[in-house]
Scaffold this motif. Sequence first.
Motif, PDB file in Angstrom:
ATOM      1  N   GLY A   1       2.610 -17.554  16.164  1.00 46.85           N
ATOM      2  CA  GLY A   1       2.263 -18.854  16.725  1.00 46.85           C
ATOM      3  C   GLY A   1       2.178 -18.831  18.242  1.00 46.85           C
ATOM      4  N   ALA A   2       3.121 -18.143  18.876  1.00 45.35           N
ATOM      5  CA  ALA A   2       3.122 -18.053  20.338  1.00 45.35           C
ATOM      6  C   ALA A   2       1.902 -17.278  20.827  1.00 45.35           C
ATOM      7  CB  ALA A   2       4.403 -17.384  20.817  1.00 45.35           C
ATOM      8  N   ARG A   3       1.563 -16.204  20.129  1.00 48.57           N
ATOM      9  CA  ARG A   3       0.403 -15.413  20.543  1.00 48.57           C
ATOM     10  C   ARG A   3      -0.900 -16.181  20.309  1.00 48.57           C
ATOM     11  NH1 ARG A   3       1.709  -9.055  19.737  1.00 48.57           N
ATOM     12  NH2 ARG A   3       3.860  -9.191  20.489  1.00 48.57           N
ATOM     13  N   LYS A   4      -0.957 -16.918  19.219  1.00 42.48           N
ATOM     14  CA  LYS A   4      -2.160 -17.714  18.959  1.00 42.48           C
ATOM     15  C   LYS A   4      -2.320 -18.786  20.030  1.00 42.48           C
ATOM     16  CE  LYS A   4      -4.423 -20.754  15.683  1.00 42.48           C
ATOM     17  NZ  LYS A   4      -4.262 -21.586  14.511  1.00 42.48           N
ATOM     18  N   GLU A   5      -1.223 -19.423  20.380  1.00 43.87           N
ATOM     19  CA  GLU A   5      -1.270 -20.455  21.415  1.00 43.87           C
ATOM     20  C   GLU A   5      -1.742 -19.861  22.742  1.00 43.87           C
ATOM     21  OE1 GLU A   5       2.021 -23.039  23.760  1.00 43.87           O
ATOM     22  OE2 GLU A   5       2.087 -23.156  21.574  1.00 43.87           O
ATOM     23  N   ARG A   6      -1.261 -18.669  23.053  1.00 43.26           N
ATOM     24  CA  ARG A   6      -1.697 -17.992  24.286  1.00 43.26           C
ATOM     25  C   ARG A   6      -3.196 -17.688  24.219  1.00 43.26           C
ATOM     26  NH1 ARG A   6      -0.372 -12.080  26.298  1.00 43.26           N
ATOM     27  NH2 ARG A   6      -1.295 -12.254  28.364  1.00 43.26           N
ATOM     28  N   LEU A   7      -3.659 -17.237  23.052  1.00 48.63           N
ATOM     29  CA  LEU A   7      -5.080 -16.937  22.884  1.00 48.63           C
ATOM     30  C   LEU A   7      -5.923 -18.206  23.026  1.00 48.63           C
ATOM     31  CD1 LEU A   7      -7.231 -14.799  22.195  1.00 48.63           C
ATOM     32  CD2 LEU A   7      -6.805 -15.260  19.782  1.00 48.63           C
ATOM     33  N   GLU A   8      -5.397 -19.319  22.547  1.00 51.67           N
ATOM     34  CA  GLU A   8      -6.131 -20.586  22.624  1.00 51.67           C
ATOM     35  C   GLU A   8      -6.229 -21.144  24.035  1.00 51.67           C
ATOM     36  OE1 GLU A   8      -5.157 -22.657  18.297  1.00 51.67           O
ATOM     37  OE2 GLU A   8      -3.683 -22.830  19.912  1.00 51.67           O
ATOM     38  N   SER A   9      -5.177 -20.944  24.840  1.00 51.71           N
ATOM     39  CA  SER A   9      -5.136 -21.702  26.089  1.00 51.71           C
ATOM     40  C   SER A   9      -4.993 -20.891  27.371  1.00 51.71           C
ATOM     41  CB  SER A   9      -3.987 -22.714  26.014  1.00 51.71           C
ATOM     42  OG  SER A   9      -2.769 -22.027  25.804  1.00 51.71           O
TER      43      SER A   9
ATOM     44  N   ALA B   1      -5.679 -10.765  19.779  1.00 48.13           N
ATOM     45  CA  ALA B   1      -6.178 -11.067  18.427  1.00 48.13           C
ATOM     46  C   ALA B   1      -5.810  -9.937  17.470  1.00 48.13           C
ATOM     47  CB  ALA B   1      -7.688 -11.282  18.451  1.00 48.13           C
ATOM     48  N   GLU B   2      -5.955  -8.692  17.918  1.00 52.28           N
ATOM     49  CA  GLU B   2      -5.611  -7.545  17.069  1.00 52.28           C
ATOM     50  C   GLU B   2      -4.127  -7.543  16.720  1.00 52.28           C
ATOM     51  OE1 GLU B   2      -6.499  -4.470  14.666  1.00 52.28           O
ATOM     52  OE2 GLU B   2      -7.954  -5.608  15.844  1.00 52.28           O
ATOM     53  N   SER B   3      -3.283  -7.892  17.689  1.00 50.92           N
ATOM     54  CA  SER B   3      -1.845  -7.932  17.413  1.00 50.92           C
ATOM     55  C   SER B   3      -1.503  -9.051  16.434  1.00 50.92           C
ATOM     56  CB  SER B   3      -1.041  -8.087  18.705  1.00 50.92           C
ATOM     57  OG  SER B   3      -1.180  -9.379  19.266  1.00 50.92           O
ATOM     58  N   ILE B   4      -2.201 -10.169  16.522  1.00 48.66           N
ATOM     59  CA  ILE B   4      -1.975 -11.286  15.588  1.00 48.66           C
ATOM     60  C   ILE B   4      -2.350 -10.860  14.170  1.00 48.66           C
ATOM     61  CG2 ILE B   4      -2.769 -13.599  14.928  1.00 48.66           C
ATOM     62  CD1 ILE B   4      -3.025 -14.174  17.984  1.00 48.66           C
ATOM     63  N   VAL B   5      -3.471 -10.192  14.029  1.00 51.17           N
ATOM     64  CA  VAL B   5      -3.898  -9.733  12.701  1.00 51.17           C
ATOM     65  C   VAL B   5      -2.909  -8.683  12.172  1.00 51.17           C
ATOM     66  CG1 VAL B   5      -5.739  -8.571  11.429  1.00 51.17           C
ATOM     67  CG2 VAL B   5      -6.314 -10.311  13.107  1.00 51.17           C
TER      68      VAL B   5
ATOM     69  N   ARG C   1      -9.686 -15.930   9.724  1.00 45.71           N
ATOM     70  CA  ARG C   1     -10.587 -15.577   8.632  1.00 45.71           C
ATOM     71  C   ARG C   1      -9.815 -14.992   7.460  1.00 45.71           C
ATOM     72  NH1 ARG C   1     -14.064 -11.527  10.933  1.00 45.71           N
ATOM     73  NH2 ARG C   1     -14.647 -13.224  12.298  1.00 45.71           N
ATOM     74  N   GLU C   2     -10.150 -15.444   6.276  1.00 45.75           N
ATOM     75  CA  GLU C   2      -9.553 -14.875   5.080  1.00 45.75           C
ATOM     76  C   GLU C   2     -10.017 -13.422   4.964  1.00 45.75           C
ATOM     77  OE1 GLU C   2      -9.114 -15.928   0.385  1.00 45.75           O
ATOM     78  OE2 GLU C   2      -9.377 -17.508   1.871  1.00 45.75           O
ATOM     79  N   GLY C   3      -9.102 -12.547   4.705  1.00 51.20           N
ATOM     80  CA  GLY C   3      -9.439 -11.141   4.607  1.00 51.20           C
ATOM     81  C   GLY C   3      -9.425 -10.427   5.948  1.00 51.20           C
ATOM     82  N   ALA C   4      -8.975 -11.112   6.990  1.00 53.65           N
ATOM     83  CA  ALA C   4      -8.950 -10.500   8.321  1.00 53.65           C
ATOM     84  C   ALA C   4      -8.039  -9.279   8.356  1.00 53.65           C
ATOM     85  CB  ALA C   4      -8.506 -11.513   9.371  1.00 53.65           C
ATOM     86  N   THR C   5      -7.042  -9.252   7.492  1.00 48.67           N
ATOM     87  CA  THR C   5      -6.073  -8.148   7.519  1.00 48.67           C
ATOM     88  C   THR C   5      -6.554  -6.918   6.762  1.00 48.67           C
ATOM     89  OG1 THR C   5      -4.913  -9.003   5.581  1.00 48.67           O
ATOM     90  CG2 THR C   5      -4.116  -9.716   7.747  1.00 48.67           C
TER      91      THR C   5
END
Length: 150
Positions: free
Chosen positions: A70-78, A90-94, A15-19
């Motif tokens: 990217g690695a954390r997003k991939e983990r979140l996805e799968s 998700a919080e760590s990615i943001v 989401r735009e503005g997530a940060t």
Amino acid sequence: MHDYERKQLLERIEREGATVGTEIPETIEIDGEPLSLHAFVFETRQRDSIPPAHRERVEDVKTTLRRERGARKERLESADLSRETGEGLAESIVGIDRALNALNDLGSADLEQERAAAETADQKRWVRFLKQALGQDDTDDRRAQGGVEP
């Protein structure tokens, strides 16, 4: 974690503005090594200018953060995660995104300085041109007299 929960978390990180309102993590573990991310970003942003050696370090950190995101997003996805683990991920990615935004903003300050320097140089060339066109340039007089250019 249910699929709809995973989807909500993935939408949140994109989401735009997530940060907005998100803190840069104090430390983050990347490849088993802790990185004092908050201190690094804070110290880097406090500098008036970034020396070339530190700029290389900043670029290395940004590359590492992008890869880790990217690695954390991939983990979140799968990965098979609990809701709490997914939210933490998700919080760590943001948080990583927030740090990247802060480090990317450094380049715009340098670009602004470059733009100002280019504008000043353009103005000097214009004034020199006008002086020559109006016959007010004293370097021509010095050349004619065998003098040395400044």
